[in-house]
Design a protein around this motif. Structure first.
Motif, PDB file in Angstrom:
ATOM      1  N   VAL A   1       0.868  -1.202  -0.025  1.00  0.00           N
ATOM      2  CA  VAL A   1      -0.096  -0.087   0.010  1.00  0.00           C
ATOM      3  C   VAL A   1       1.154   1.379   0.001  1.00  0.00           C
ATOM      4  N   PHE A   2       1.982   1.330   0.723  1.00  0.00           N
ATOM      5  CA  PHE A   2       2.828   2.246   0.794  1.00  0.00           C
ATOM      6  C   PHE A   2       3.345   2.640  -0.824  1.00  0.00           C
ATOM      7  N   VAL A   3       3.658   1.701  -1.396  1.00  0.00           N
ATOM      8  CA  VAL A   3       4.260   1.895  -2.793  1.00  0.00           C
ATOM      9  C   VAL A   3       3.078   2.536  -3.437  1.00  0.00           C
TER      10      VAL A   3
ATOM     11  N   LEU B   1       8.356   8.580   4.816  1.00  0.00           N
ATOM     12  CA  LEU B   1       8.304   7.364   5.513  1.00  0.00           C
ATOM     13  C   LEU B   1       8.495   7.408   6.969  1.00  0.00           C
ATOM     14  N   LEU B   2       9.507   7.958   7.315  1.00  0.00           N
ATOM     15  CA  LEU B   2      10.219   8.268   8.651  1.00  0.00           C
ATOM     16  C   LEU B   2       9.031   8.996   9.587  1.00  0.00           C
TER      17      LEU B   2
ATOM     18  N   LEU C   1      10.909  -0.744   9.103  1.00  0.00           N
ATOM     19  CA  LEU C   1       9.931  -0.882   8.247  1.00  0.00           C
ATOM     20  C   LEU C   1      10.127   0.007   6.947  1.00  0.00           C
ATOM     21  N   ARG C   2      10.624   1.331   7.188  1.00  0.00           N
ATOM     22  CA  ARG C   2      10.808   2.223   5.965  1.00  0.00           C
ATOM     23  C   ARG C   2      12.200   1.821   5.206  1.00  0.00           C
ATOM     24  N   GLN C   3      13.026   1.391   5.850  1.00  0.00           N
ATOM     25  CA  GLN C   3      14.208   0.518   5.061  1.00  0.00           C
ATOM     26  C   GLN C   3      13.924  -0.502   4.211  1.00  0.00           C
ATOM     27  N   LEU C   4      12.938  -1.359   4.790  1.00  0.00           N
ATOM     28  CA  LEU C   4      12.466  -2.420   4.238  1.00  0.00           C
ATOM     29  C   LEU C   4      11.933  -2.109   2.772  1.00  0.00           C
TER      30      LEU C   4
END
Length: 327
Positions: free
Chosen positions: A85-87, A104-105, A239-242
């Motif tokens: 969903v973020f994408v 994201l952060l 999560l954001r780095q993933l």
């Protein structure tokens, strides 16, 4: 588990320091995150969570450490599903690559603050009403069934902008373009909100919606609010780095929803057994606990890790044999 106030403040302070340091690095030199850089950060946050768990093992014992690791792995795995969903959100708002890390952060910090309120409320309800475990179990099993029914790919492409975001658009003037990483800008003497702020709020609120199933899930593994909060914090921080590391790999995890459904269903059953063991309902066994077996944290951890590993391996093998599945 008796957690003194100073430990809560120390934990929150340490997490805040890490987040501020990360934010400083982002603001110091905005850039598109590379795979190599994302890998280092993911390893850093996973190692940080591992050290935290080992600290729990040393000071509080293996039971609580096991509960933390089970909760952390579950939260991290459920968060991976959020990345789809973020994408879509990033694409919908056309966020420049050099600012995606910052979005994201900040969005995840917003989500963590709101999750903290959810966790506090959940812990209070559980302490007061043991039968709430039945509701949590029913919701998790319902969610698991829905995930299986959606099948491969799910319905992530149907993401809709949260109503709160739409309200902000109507109340505040929003510029039509980005102004670097700024969230507000003054134009002709008038203060405007930029799309940067809107997308940050959208990320935070969307993650909060996903927390509706992840929070009950982790309460099925541990009822310690300190462990629930710390597991959520470590999962969200990494999560954001993933997001940058997985990239195209997300599309290859075609059976992820099935694996997560099994995990949620398993925790749902575990919650039912726990509720029966702690039974206080007067119409059930005269309000006395039922002699049902409870699933230990060791078994829970093994099932969660095993199911997710099988899901990932099966997905990658299937896509390798038939690349069209990733589409």
């Amino acid at each position: 588990m008796n957690v003194p106030a100073w430990l809560w403040f120390a934990t929150i302070g340490a997490l805040a320091a890490v987040i501020l340091a990360d934010l400083f690095l982002v603001d110091h030199k905005p850039h598109a995150v590379t795979i190599k850089e994302a890998t280092y950060w993911v390893l850093f946050y996973v190692a940080l969570a591992g050290l935290f768990g080992l600290g729990l093992w040393f000071f509080a014992g293996g039971q609580y450490a096991g509960e933390f690791f089970a909760g952390y792995i579950t939260e991290y795995s459920l968060s991976v599903d959020n990345l789809f969903v973020f994408v879509i959100i990033m694409s919908s708002f056309a966020v420049p690559a050099i600012h995606q890390h910052r979005v994201l952060l900040v969005g995840i910090v917003i989500a963590l603050l709101m999750r903290g309120l959810f966790i506090a409320a959940g812990a209070a309800v559980i302490n007061a009403l043991s039968w709430v475990f039945y509701l949590f179990a029913a919701f998790l099993i319902y969610t698991a069934v829905n995930m299986v029914r959606q099948g491969v790919g799910g319905d992530d492409e149907e993401w809709k902008e949260p109503k709160v975001v739409g309200l902000i658009r109507r109340v505040l003037p929003v510029t039509g373009e980005y102004h670097g990483s700024r969230t507000t800008v003054r134009i002709d003497g008038k203060r405007w909100v930029t799309p940067m702020l809107i997308v940050m709020i959208a990320i935070g609120l969307t993650d909060l919606l996903f927390a509706l199933d992840s929070i009950p899930a982790i309460f099925g593994l541990t009822q310690e609010a300190y462990l629930v909060f710390s597991a959520n914090a470590f999962a969200l921080m990494g999560l954001r780095q993933l997001y940058f590391l997985l990239g195209g790999l997300l599309k290859k995890l075609i059976y992820l929803s099935y694996g997560l459904a099994v995990v949620l269903g398993f925790i749902g059953v575990k919650l039912v057994l726990h509720a029966l063991h702690e039974n206080e309902l007067p119409f059930l066994n005269n309000g006395e606990p039922l002699p049902v077996p409870e699933v230990g944290i060791g078994v829970s951890l093994s099932v969660i890790v095993g199911v997710l590993a099988i899901t990932a391996i099966t997905s990658l093998v299937a896509v390798r044999r038939n690349p069209a599945l990733a589409d």
